[in-house]
Design a protein around this motif. Structure first.
Motif, short mmCIF file in Angstrom:
data_model
loop_
_atom_site.label_atom_id
_atom_site.label_comp_id
_atom_site.label_asym_id
_atom_site.label_seq_id
_atom_site.Cartn_x
_atom_site.Cartn_y
_atom_site.Cartn_z
N UNK A 91 0.87 -1.18 0.00
CA UNK A 91 0.00 0.00 0.00
C UNK A 91 0.90 1.23 0.00
N UNK A 92 0.91 1.97 -1.11
CA UNK A 92 1.79 3.12 -1.25
C UNK A 92 0.96 4.37 -1.48
N UNK A 93 1.26 5.42 -0.72
CA UNK A 93 0.58 6.70 -0.85
C UNK A 93 1.56 7.71 -1.44
N UNK A 94 1.25 8.21 -2.63
CA UNK A 94 2.11 9.18 -3.30
C UNK A 94 1.78 10.59 -2.84
N UNK A 95 2.74 11.47 -2.93
CA UNK A 95 2.58 12.85 -2.47
C UNK A 95 1.56 13.57 -3.33
N UNK A 96 0.68 14.30 -2.68
CA UNK A 96 -0.35 15.04 -3.39
C UNK A 96 0.17 16.40 -3.83
N UNK A 97 -0.40 16.99 -4.88
CA UNK A 97 -0.01 18.35 -5.28
C UNK A 97 -0.37 19.35 -4.20
N UNK A 98 0.21 20.54 -4.21
CA UNK A 98 -0.08 21.55 -3.18
C UNK A 98 -1.57 21.87 -3.12
N UNK A 99 -2.10 21.93 -1.91
CA UNK A 99 -3.52 22.21 -1.72
C UNK A 99 -3.77 23.71 -1.66
N UNK A 100 -4.97 24.09 -2.04
CA UNK A 100 -5.37 25.48 -1.97
C UNK A 100 -5.76 25.82 -0.53
N UNK A 101 -5.71 27.11 -0.23
CA UNK A 101 -6.05 27.55 1.11
C UNK A 101 -7.57 27.45 1.33
N UNK A 102 -7.93 27.16 2.56
CA UNK A 102 -9.35 27.05 2.89
C UNK A 102 -9.82 25.62 2.89
N UNK A 103 -11.03 25.42 3.36
CA UNK A 103 -11.61 24.08 3.49
C UNK A 103 -12.74 23.85 2.51
N UNK A 104 -12.93 24.73 1.57
CA UNK A 104 -14.00 24.57 0.60
C UNK A 104 -13.71 23.39 -0.32
N UNK A 105 -14.71 22.53 -0.53
CA UNK A 105 -14.52 21.33 -1.34
C UNK A 105 -14.48 21.71 -2.81
N UNK A 115 -12.27 19.69 -8.77
CA UNK A 115 -11.18 19.66 -9.75
C UNK A 115 -9.82 19.50 -9.09
N UNK A 116 -9.69 19.85 -7.83
CA UNK A 116 -8.41 19.74 -7.17
C UNK A 116 -8.11 18.28 -6.82
N UNK A 117 -6.92 17.81 -7.18
CA UNK A 117 -6.53 16.43 -6.97
C UNK A 117 -5.89 16.26 -5.60
N UNK A 118 -5.99 15.05 -5.08
CA UNK A 118 -5.39 14.73 -3.80
C UNK A 118 -4.29 13.68 -3.95
N UNK A 119 -4.10 12.92 -2.92
CA UNK A 119 -3.07 11.89 -2.93
C UNK A 119 -3.48 10.73 -3.83
N UNK A 120 -2.49 10.06 -4.38
CA UNK A 120 -2.72 8.88 -5.22
C UNK A 120 -2.26 7.65 -4.46
N UNK A 121 -3.15 6.67 -4.36
CA UNK A 121 -2.87 5.44 -3.64
C UNK A 121 -2.62 4.33 -4.65
N UNK A 122 -1.50 3.66 -4.52
CA UNK A 122 -1.17 2.51 -5.37
C UNK A 122 -1.19 1.25 -4.51
N UNK A 123 -1.96 0.29 -4.94
CA UNK A 123 -2.11 -0.98 -4.22
C UNK A 123 -1.66 -2.10 -5.15
N UNK A 153 -9.81 12.43 -2.97
CA UNK A 153 -9.99 13.89 -2.94
C UNK A 153 -8.93 14.58 -2.09
N UNK A 154 -8.74 15.88 -2.35
CA UNK A 154 -7.67 16.61 -1.69
C UNK A 154 -7.94 16.83 -0.21
N UNK A 155 -9.21 16.74 0.22
CA UNK A 155 -9.53 16.96 1.63
C UNK A 155 -9.42 15.68 2.46
N UNK A 156 -8.88 14.62 1.89
CA UNK A 156 -8.69 13.36 2.61
C UNK A 156 -7.21 13.07 2.79
#
Length: 259
Positions: A68-82, A85-93, A105-108
């Protein structure tokens, strides 16, 4: 004679009119006295408090042969608004059956525990409805991927009907292969023309019996979608119980129509 009650009238106004039937000239039927004598209250279908699902926060257990590998996510935008279009971490299994990946999602975020070999999914704001809705969904997708690369997903189709049978062919008459080495499921379920369905890539089809089709694959969504496409050709009917059944599907038989 009882006074007629308007259906659109206010219950509070009616209660004030019939609050003391002995002191007024209005006559109240006996069966309505307990209803107007009791205090006003709002009826609910359930008396228990609302309980949210706890599937999202349940830890994911990894088999010994699954990475189970978690790749680094791109920089997140400021704020907690969902944002969709913004990408989060990528999980490789990766496991003995294959390799799959999922972009969450980027908020996870995922917390790994190396000692117990568990992965816990968390969200940025538990008070946000959209984040709570996707919490359990993403966790279920990850669980299906873990089972897929370790054990694989299967679907068993049962052909019930006189003369119903299926075979797996290496070539088709009515269709062209979409990728090299594609197999085709040939159905004989009461049609005058041949029914040939191409097996999706990553799915293995076999017929242990003429009336059984076994589908195996790593991705559960692809396996069950192909099983649904096969089932569409003969949906189970409730009078004779004939049709194509998927896994433990059953149908309640109806009485025959009498003309």
């Amino acid at each position: 004679m009882a006074t007629p009650i308007c259906r659109n009238g206010s219950s509070r106004a009616l209660r004030s009119i019939f609050s003391s039937p002995k002191s007024t000239n209005t006559t109240l039927p006996a069966f309505l006295v307990p209803a107007f004598a009791s205090p006003a209250h709002t009826s609910h279908f359930s008396t228990t408090s609302q309980c949210h699902s706890k599937i999202g926060r349940a830890p994911l257990s990894l088999p010994p042969d699954v990475n189970f590998t978690v790749l680094t996510a791109p920089p997140q935008q400021q704020g907690r608004q969902v944002s969709r279009t913004q990408l989060g971490q990528t999980v490789e299994i990766e496991g003995p059956k294959g390799k799959m990946s999922l972009t969450i999602p980027h908020y996870m975020s995922i917390l790994s525990d190396g000692e117990t070999r568990t992965q816990t999914l968390s969200i940025l704001d538990p008070e946000e409805r959209k984040q709570r809705e996707m919490w359990g969904t993403v966790r279920a997708y990850l669980q299906n991927h873990i089972l897929g690369v370790s054990e694989g997903h299967t679907a068993i189709l049962r052909l019930v009907g006189v003369g119903y049978r299926a075979t797996i062919e290496s070539a088709a008459v009515t269709k062209q292969p979409e990728y090299p080495g594609q197999k085709f499921v040939s159905l004989k379920v009461g049609y005058s023309h041949p029914i040939e369905l191409g097996v999706p890539q990553g799915v293995t089809a076999s017929t242990p019996q003429p009336t059984r089709i076994l589908l195996e694959g790593v991705e559960k969504e692809v396996v069950m979608q192909f099983a649904a496409e096969i089932r569409l050709w003969r949906k189970p009917e409730p009078y004779k119980g004939k049709g194509i059944f998927v896994n433990d599907e059953t149908i309640k038989l109806k009485a025959k129509k009498i003309k």
